[in-house]
Write a protein that holds these residues in place. Structure first.
Motif, PDB file in Angstrom:
ATOM      1  N   ILE A 137       1.499  10.976  12.847  1.00 27.99           N
ATOM      2  CA  ILE A 137       2.389  12.083  12.462  1.00 27.99           C
ATOM      3  C   ILE A 137       2.341  13.203  13.500  1.00 27.99           C
ATOM      4  O   ILE A 137       1.313  13.443  14.142  1.00 27.99           O
ATOM      5  CB  ILE A 137       2.044  12.666  11.054  1.00 27.99           C
ATOM      6  N   GLY A 138       3.461  13.852  13.640  1.00 32.30           N
ATOM      7  CA  GLY A 138       3.543  14.907  14.644  1.00 32.30           C
ATOM      8  C   GLY A 138       4.586  15.934  14.280  1.00 32.30           C
ATOM      9  O   GLY A 138       5.521  15.655  13.519  1.00 32.30           O
ATOM     10  N   THR A 198      -0.408  11.621   2.605  1.00 35.99           N
ATOM     11  CA  THR A 198      -1.869  11.541   2.522  1.00 35.99           C
ATOM     12  C   THR A 198      -2.511  11.484   3.912  1.00 35.99           C
ATOM     13  O   THR A 198      -1.854  11.166   4.913  1.00 35.99           O
ATOM     14  CB  THR A 198      -2.268  10.267   1.753  1.00 35.99           C
ATOM     15  N   ARG A 218       9.656  25.216   8.817  1.00 37.95           N
ATOM     16  CA  ARG A 218       9.911  23.955   8.118  1.00 37.95           C
ATOM     17  C   ARG A 218      10.712  24.198   6.830  1.00 37.95           C
ATOM     18  O   ARG A 218      11.635  23.454   6.518  1.00 37.95           O
ATOM     19  CB  ARG A 218       8.595  23.247   7.776  1.00 37.95           C
ATOM     20  N   GLY A 248       0.611   5.674  -0.065  1.00 36.91           N
ATOM     21  CA  GLY A 248      -0.125   6.932  -0.149  1.00 36.91           C
ATOM     22  C   GLY A 248       0.705   7.848  -1.033  1.00 36.91           C
ATOM     23  O   GLY A 248       0.814   7.658  -2.244  1.00 36.91           O
ATOM     24  N   GLY A 249       1.377   8.821  -0.403  1.00 32.95           N
ATOM     25  CA  GLY A 249       2.234   9.727  -1.152  1.00 32.95           C
ATOM     26  C   GLY A 249       3.675   9.233  -1.254  1.00 32.95           C
ATOM     27  O   GLY A 249       4.508   9.900  -1.880  1.00 32.95           O
ATOM     28  N   GLY A 250       4.002   8.114  -0.614  1.00 37.81           N
ATOM     29  CA  GLY A 250       5.365   7.578  -0.675  1.00 37.81           C
ATOM     30  C   GLY A 250       6.401   8.466  -0.006  1.00 37.81           C
ATOM     31  O   GLY A 250       7.582   8.413  -0.371  1.00 37.81           O
ATOM     32  N   SER A 251       5.984   9.245   0.994  1.00 39.13           N
ATOM     33  CA  SER A 251       6.957  10.149   1.637  1.00 39.13           C
ATOM     34  C   SER A 251       7.496   9.588   2.941  1.00 39.13           C
ATOM     35  O   SER A 251       8.217  10.273   3.663  1.00 39.13           O
ATOM     36  CB  SER A 251       6.320  11.518   1.866  1.00 39.13           C
ATOM     37  N   ASN A 252       7.154   8.338   3.229  1.00 44.82           N
ATOM     38  CA  ASN A 252       7.705   7.718   4.435  1.00 44.82           C
ATOM     39  C   ASN A 252       8.027   6.248   4.196  1.00 44.82           C
ATOM     40  O   ASN A 252       7.691   5.383   4.999  1.00 44.82           O
ATOM     41  CB  ASN A 252       6.715   7.873   5.604  1.00 44.82           C
ATOM     42  N   ILE A 307      -6.549   1.952   5.690  1.00 43.10           N
ATOM     43  CA  ILE A 307      -7.324   3.068   6.234  1.00 43.10           C
ATOM     44  C   ILE A 307      -8.064   3.743   5.079  1.00 43.10           C
ATOM     45  O   ILE A 307      -7.465   4.072   4.044  1.00 43.10           O
ATOM     46  CB  ILE A 307      -6.400   4.060   6.977  1.00 43.10           C
ATOM     47  N   GLN A 351       1.747   6.396  11.365  1.00 47.18           N
ATOM     48  CA  GLN A 351       2.852   6.636  12.308  1.00 47.18           C
ATOM     49  C   GLN A 351       2.508   7.814  13.238  1.00 47.18           C
ATOM     50  O   GLN A 351       3.392   8.435  13.799  1.00 47.18           O
ATOM     51  CB  GLN A 351       4.177   6.840  11.580  1.00 47.18           C
ATOM     52  N   LEU A 390       0.837  -1.201   0.000  1.00 47.06           N
ATOM     53  CA  LEU A 390       0.000   0.000   0.000  1.00 47.06           C
ATOM     54  C   LEU A 390       0.865   1.242   0.000  1.00 47.06           C
ATOM     55  O   LEU A 390       1.837   1.330   0.755  1.00 47.06           O
ATOM     56  CB  LEU A 390      -0.803  -0.050   1.303  1.00 47.06           C
ATOM     57  N   PRO A 402       4.331  16.217   4.335  1.00 49.58           N
ATOM     58  CA  PRO A 402       3.949  15.582   3.065  1.00 49.58           C
ATOM     59  C   PRO A 402       3.117  14.318   3.293  1.00 49.58           C
ATOM     60  O   PRO A 402       3.134  13.754   4.387  1.00 49.58           O
ATOM     61  CB  PRO A 402       5.295  15.209   2.430  1.00 49.58           C
TER      62      PRO A 402
END
Ligand SMILES: Cc1cc2nc3c(=O)[nH]c(=O)nc-3n(C[C@H](O)[C@H](O)[C@H](O)COP(=O)(O)OP(=O)(O)OC[C@H]3O[C@@H](n4cnc5c(N)ncnc54)[C@H](O)[C@@H]3O)c2cc1C
Length: 341
Positions: free
Chosen positions: A129-130, A120, A224, A53-57, A179, A127, A51, A118
């Motif tokens: 996110i924070g 979805t 950021r 999403g945006g592939g940023s992790n 999800i 994870q 799976l 970054p």
């Protein structure tokens, strides 16, 4: 709508580290029905499912067999207003930062500290996110997920997600839950969190007396942008390691040996160390290892400016991990999951 299956797809545009690996098959899913169809197809053929999403992790460590599902479902809505509290819902494929902007445009506060992360909506709980003193669990109401073991769509409450620092039941039970949509509790009256040091300083400098979520979001975005490389310019996956949690006794032994080491006492008595500081002090900031390296401004971020492979990224990560372990006795845990290979 029919599923459009792509064979031997290049995954480079689908991951923020710009690692070029192939997916045996790839499909974008835009609805629950398409998701079920794609999963049924994979089950019928015995294809493993990955799976994205945006592939940023993620770190792509090799070709991805079977079927890659890219979550592309769209939609966001206000579900309920109850005094100051507003319940919103967004589909998994929505862009997280655009959800933040949408909520601010509606005059809602809650997500401002999480601007510009970054990825979805569907991956945000994975994870937990924070950033800047706020995690998704602080705003979380509930979510719907498809349980691949039972085939049922079920709701998850806050407790059932088992959120922890960069962790949840979804990150631990890899591949079991997809999800579908996430519900968050936001507010019409700003309850701002500007106590996190760099943000507090930027907020104080504005001289504003009245809390304003949009201003906080702007400050977060400019901090950021000054600290983190833009993946479209310098491919990266954000923080590559989690900040390690150690016991109070380990923390005080480290403080005695390294008096300038930043330490953050947690409510459960554990102490959080700054992974970026450990890596920076060990001399890795700006280090280049062929096509991959450590960002020159932020030691916690591994970068891939030269089109390196996942193996090269993971090789550098391992060198850093061993070095930090040897110097400080602290084992760094990798944040992005490894996919493929
Ligand atoms: C420059 C940069 C800055 C970043 N800053 C932060 C930060 O401040 N704080 C932070 O917490 N993170 C940060 N990240 C990490 C990343 O943005 C988040 O982890 C984000 O939630 C990943 O979303 P994604 O859609 O790209 O997930 P992906 O990378 O596509 O997937 C990540 C994991 O989630 C799973 N997944 C994806 N979608 C679903 C779904 N619908 N259901 C179930 N599982 C799913 C995948 O299988 C994979 O295991 C940063 C990354 C970058 C590149």
């Amino acid at each position: 709508m029919m599923l459009a299956l792509e064979s031997d797809a290049d995954l480079q545009p689908f991951n923020s580290m710009a690692i070029s690996e192939r997916a045996e098959r790839l499909v974008r899913v835009e609805s629950d029905a398409q998701l079920r169809e794609a999963l049924a197809l994979a089950d019928a053929h015995g294809w493993p499912v990955t799976l994205l999403g945006g592939g940023s992790n993620v770190v792509l460590a090799g070709p991805v067999p079977g079927l890659v599902l890219v979550m592309c479902s769209r939609g966001r809505r206000v579900l309920k207003r109850d005094g100051d509290a507003v319940l919103v819902e967004a589909e998994a494929g929505e862009n997280w930062h655009r959800l933040v902007g949408w909520s601010l445009d509606l005059g809602l506060s809650g997500l401002e500290n999480l601007a510009l992360i970054p990825g979805t909506v569907g991956a945000a709980p994975v994870q937990n996110i924070g950033a800047y003193g706020v995690e998704v669990r602080d705003l979380f109401d509930s979510l719907d997920a498809l349980d691949r073991e039972t085939g049922e769509i079920r709701g998850f409450s806050l407790e059932e997600c088992e959120f922890a620092y960069r962790d949840s039941v979804f990150k631990r039970e890899v591949g079991r839950y997809v999800i579908l949509r996430v519900r968050l509790r936001l507010h019409t009256h700003a309850q701002l969190r500007v106590d996190y040091a760099p943000l507090a300083a930027a907020w104080a400098a504005t001289g504003l007396a009245r809390p304003d979520a949009r201003v906080v979001a702007q400050l977060v975005m400019s901090i950021r942008r000054s600290k983190l490389p833009d993946p479209s310019v310098m491919p990266n996956a954000g923080s590559f390691f989690k900040n390690p949690l150690v016991s109070a006794s380990v923390a005080s032994a480290l403080a005695a040996q390294f008096p300038s080491m930043p330490q953050f006492l947690q409510t459960d008595g554990q102490v959080k160390l700054a992974a970026g500081w450990l890596i920076d002090q060990a001399g890795w900031k700006g280090f280049r290892d062929g096509p991959v390296g450590v960002h020159s401004e932020q030691a916690l971020v591994l970068v891939n400016p030269g089109g390196g492979t996942g193996a090269q990224v993971l090789g550098l990560a391992e060198k850093i991990r061993q070095d930090v372990l040897q110097r400080y006795g602290v084992l760094l845990e990798q944040e992005p999951p490894v996919v493929g290979g």
